[in-house]
Design an enzyme around this catalytic site. Structure first.
Site, mmCIF file in Angstrom:
data_model
loop_
_atom_site.group_PDB
_atom_site.id
_atom_site.type_symbol
_atom_site.label_atom_id
_atom_site.label_comp_id
_atom_site.label_asym_id
_atom_site.label_seq_id
_atom_site.Cartn_x
_atom_site.Cartn_y
_atom_site.Cartn_z
ATOM 1 N N LYS A 1 -10.676 27.428 -2.160
ATOM 2 C CA LYS A 1 -11.582 26.479 -1.508
ATOM 3 C C LYS A 1 -11.498 25.151 -2.265
ATOM 4 C CE LYS A 1 -16.176 24.870 -1.358
ATOM 5 N NZ LYS A 1 -15.552 23.560 -1.251
ATOM 6 N N GLU B 1 -15.508 27.254 -15.611
ATOM 7 C CA GLU B 1 -15.128 26.074 -16.411
ATOM 8 C C GLU B 1 -16.056 24.952 -15.972
ATOM 9 O OE1 GLU B 1 -13.023 26.104 -18.794
ATOM 10 O OE2 GLU B 1 -11.981 27.977 -18.425
ATOM 11 N N GLU C 1 -24.686 15.256 -18.695
ATOM 12 C CA GLU C 1 -23.389 14.808 -18.190
ATOM 13 C C GLU C 1 -23.609 13.783 -17.080
ATOM 14 O OE1 GLU C 1 -20.976 17.508 -15.803
ATOM 15 O OE2 GLU C 1 -19.253 16.992 -17.045
HETATM 16 P P1 NAD Z 1 -19.608 20.974 -8.126
HETATM 17 O O1 NAD Z 1 -20.153 22.067 -8.963
HETATM 18 O O2 NAD Z 1 -20.549 20.144 -7.344
HETATM 19 O O3 NAD Z 1 -18.568 21.555 -7.070
HETATM 20 C C1 NAD Z 1 -17.460 22.343 -7.475
HETATM 21 C C2 NAD Z 1 -17.037 23.213 -6.305
HETATM 22 O O4 NAD Z 1 -18.077 24.151 -6.030
HETATM 23 C C3 NAD Z 1 -16.782 22.451 -5.008
HETATM 24 O O5 NAD Z 1 -15.666 23.006 -4.367
HETATM 25 C C4 NAD Z 1 -18.048 22.712 -4.224
HETATM 26 O O6 NAD Z 1 -17.852 22.638 -2.841
HETATM 27 C C5 NAD Z 1 -18.377 24.134 -4.640
HETATM 28 N N1 NAD Z 1 -19.781 24.512 -4.473
HETATM 29 C C6 NAD Z 1 -20.875 23.701 -4.470
HETATM 30 N N2 NAD Z 1 -21.995 24.419 -4.281
HETATM 31 C C7 NAD Z 1 -21.614 25.712 -4.158
HETATM 32 C C8 NAD Z 1 -22.316 26.927 -3.963
HETATM 33 N N3 NAD Z 1 -23.642 26.953 -3.841
HETATM 34 N N4 NAD Z 1 -21.621 28.062 -3.894
HETATM 35 C C9 NAD Z 1 -20.278 28.059 -4.045
HETATM 36 N N5 NAD Z 1 -19.545 26.933 -4.223
HETATM 37 C C10 NAD Z 1 -20.204 25.772 -4.285
HETATM 38 O O7 NAD Z 1 -18.717 20.081 -9.106
HETATM 39 P P2 NAD Z 1 -17.872 18.779 -8.765
HETATM 40 O O8 NAD Z 1 -18.820 17.653 -8.529
HETATM 41 O O9 NAD Z 1 -16.840 19.080 -7.722
HETATM 42 O O10 NAD Z 1 -17.079 18.556 -10.128
HETATM 43 C C11 NAD Z 1 -17.634 17.915 -11.215
HETATM 44 C C12 NAD Z 1 -18.059 18.924 -12.260
HETATM 45 O O11 NAD Z 1 -16.957 19.759 -12.599
HETATM 46 C C13 NAD Z 1 -18.474 18.272 -13.562
HETATM 47 O O12 NAD Z 1 -19.619 18.916 -14.052
HETATM 48 C C14 NAD Z 1 -17.276 18.514 -14.472
HETATM 49 O O13 NAD Z 1 -17.588 18.513 -15.848
HETATM 50 C C15 NAD Z 1 -16.826 19.851 -14.002
HETATM 51 N N6 NAD Z 1 -15.436 20.084 -14.371
HETATM 52 C C16 NAD Z 1 -15.182 21.004 -15.352
HETATM 53 C C17 NAD Z 1 -13.871 21.245 -15.761
HETATM 54 C C18 NAD Z 1 -13.571 22.251 -16.835
HETATM 55 O O14 NAD Z 1 -12.444 22.734 -16.889
HETATM 56 N N7 NAD Z 1 -14.512 22.588 -17.701
HETATM 57 C C19 NAD Z 1 -12.822 20.558 -15.144
HETATM 58 C C20 NAD Z 1 -13.123 19.643 -14.138
HETATM 59 C C21 NAD Z 1 -14.434 19.426 -13.752
#
Ligand code: NAD
Length: 502
Positions: free
Chosen positions: A181, A256, A391
């Site tokens: 996804k 992650e 963050e």
């Molecule tokens: P997010 O958590 O909003 O979304 C990530 C994914 O989860 C998206 O595909 C989203 O559609 C999905 N999602 C959202 N709500 C959901 C739910 N209730 N159930 C299942 N899936 C759901 O994060 P984002 O805004 O896409 O990315 C930014 C975040 O990602 C930041 O916090 C960043 O630090 C983190 N990040 C971490 C790493 C790592 O390796 N540690 C790498 C990149 C980004």
């Protein structure tokens, strides 16, 4: 792969080798954050129906794929990596258009996927298990890796091709089948990546893409009984939801999550080097990296000089559309991200930090059509302020003073995250003490908090994750089950352990 409505492409889900629309008939627009008049594509807003079809297809494809010898699976990975190499420039441009980061970074993102393909293709001829002596005579003991089955992958938008590659390549070489996804904001880069794998010969059903909103696709995927594991990269809040759901159904789960990454600069550091690192670490990808440098912890002897120079240099950075090679900083990814970052800038001011540079939306010229924020430097930040703890995920950096290395490390560790960290010093003794004491999954010495390489473990401690790592051979531990195997060639019953002792 797509139909065309006037000039805007419509992209379908990819399930069992077929391009399939969402049964709901709903779609989502993918717009360029540098210029929201530009529609990059129309993507399906899918739900449980499409997830179920994709998981069932992956389940059907599993046996044949898992029985394909790993070196043969690896050949497909290598071929996919070379297709990515041929198409790198076009894919990088697509990525800049859909999520905004500048071309040199999207080329780097695509290159990371290529490197990851090369690395995990090598595992097709290694994927070492272990042999070990048995405690009994005429008995052979070993442990081998076995694939899990169907793996669900939920991705963020900030590394739209590199992060899917960290998940798909090790999963595939290990013999798993996958349902991925993409993030709502960056589905095109996942399509481009998967199209390379399909062109390289991945059989139908082995990889499936289902696009749509967070919980509408992610929910049914993590709840599906045929899914054996979920690999998630994203925010800590969503990671918690996913971790709880997986725990209820005993699914393996890799999380992650977020970061609040510190760079410590000591009085003896090479300040030119540290300033270059700070600008790149804080404002690269408009600060939207999980490893972005979001706190700069400066020893008091160099504090003022460093902040003044950081402020001066941050004002020289050129904002604009990342497709322009002269641009240093692109937009943030969406209206929602813009609002979050601007609201944190208000929080910083209200909590008493000094806004030393930036702090506003940038709307000059063509930038008025995009989500641009000036590179922002806060000075006189204290460690407990919200902008030093939470963050922000945007081009905002907080400068904090420290008295000594020990004080700097205590400040660095005093947050709920523990992804990346860095120290600038010329003193090797202090460097090694920091490597030991910084509570983070990654530590850089004399380099900023960003710049991971695919063959090393990537991930963090505390609320940055749940102990798994992506990248490196360790990630195979997530995508495989260990099987212990005993072969008794004694031709009589041998009882193991204490059963054998009178
Ligand atoms: P997010 O958590 O909003 O979304 C990530 C994914 O989860 C998206 O595909 C989203 O559609 C999905 N999602 C959202 N709500 C959901 C739910 N209730 N159930 C299942 N899936 C759901 O994060 P984002 O805004 O896409 O990315 C930014 C975040 O990602 C930041 O916090 C960043 O630090 C983190 N990040 C971490 C790493 C790592 O390796 N540690 C790498 C990149 C980004």
């Amino acid at each position: 792969m797509s139909g065309t409505t006037s000039e805007i492409k419509t992209y379908l889900n990819f399930i069992d080798g077929q391009w399939i629309p969402a049964t709901s008939g709903k779609t989502c627009e993918n717009r360029n954050p540098a210029d929201t008049r530009d529609v990059v594509g129309i993507f399906q807003r899918s739900g449980a129906h499409e997830v179920n079809r994709a998981v069932e297809a992956a389940h059907r494809a599993f046996r044949s794929w898992s029985l394909t010898p790993a070196p043969r699976r690896a050949e497909i990975l290598l071929k996919a990596a070379s297709i990515l190499e041929q198409k790198k420039e076009g894919f990088a441009r697509d990525m800049t258009r859909e999520m905004g980061k500048v071309l040199k970074e999207t080329r780097g993102d695509t290159q990371e996927a290529i490197d990851c393909g090369h690395f995990f293709a090598g595992e097709g001829r290694r994927m070492y298990g272990l042999t070990t002596p048995s405690e009994l005579p005429n008995k052979f003991a070993m442990a081998t890796r076995q694939p899990l089955g169907v793996v669900g992958m939920i991705c963020p938008w900030n590394f739209p091709m590199a992060i899917p590659s960290w998940k798909l390549f090790p999963a595939l070489v290990a013999g798993n089948t996958c349902v991925i996804k993409p993030a709502e904001d960056t589905p095109l880069s996942v399509y481009n990546f998967v199209s390379a794998l399909v062109e390289a010969g991945v059989p139908n059903g082995v990889i499936n893409i289902v696009t749509g909103h967070g919980g509408e696709v992610g929910g049914p995927l993590m709840e599906h009984p045929l899914v054996r594991a979920i690999s998630f990269t994203g925010s800590t809040d969503v990671g918690r939801i996913i971790g709880e759901s997986c725990a209820r159904s005993f699914k393996r789960c890799s999380l992650e999550l977020g970061g609040k990454n510190p760079m410590i600069v000591l009085d003896d550091a090479n300040l030119e080097l540290a300033l270059d690192g700070a600008l790149w670490g804080a404002f690269g990808t408009a600060g939207q990296r999980c490893t972005a440098t979001s706190r700069i912890i400066l020893q008091k002897g160099i504090y003022k000089k460093f902040v003044d120079e950081l402020v001066r240099r941050s004002k020289l950075l050129k904002l604009g559309n990342g497709l322009d090679e002269k641009v240093d900083v692109g937009p943030v990814v969406s209206q929602a991200q813009l609002e979050t970052v601007l609201s944190y800038i208000e929080v910083g001011k209200k909590d008493g930090a000094r806004l030393a540079a930036g702090g506003h939306r940038h709307e000059a010229g063509d930038c008025k059509h995009g989500y641009f924020i000036e590179p922002t430097v806060f000075a006189e930040v204290t460690p407990k302020m919200r902008i030093a703890q939470e963050e922000i995920f945007g081009p905002v950096v907080s400068c904090i003073e420290c008295a000594s290395l020990e004080d700097g490390i205590a400040i660095a560790n005093d947050v709920k995250y523990g992804l990346s960290s860095s120290l600038y010093t010329k003193d090797v003794n202090r460097a090694f003490a920091a490597i030991r004491d910084l509570d983070a999954g990654i530590t850089y010495i004399n380099a900023p908090t960003i710049g991971a390489e695919v063959h090393l473990p990537f991930g963090g401690v505390k609320q940055t994750g749940n102990g798994h790592r992506e990248g490196g051979i360790g990630s195979l531990d997530f995508y495989t089950e260990w099987k212990a195997v005993y072969v008794d060639y004694s031709d009589h019953l041998q009882r193991a352990q204490i059963d054998n002792r009178e």
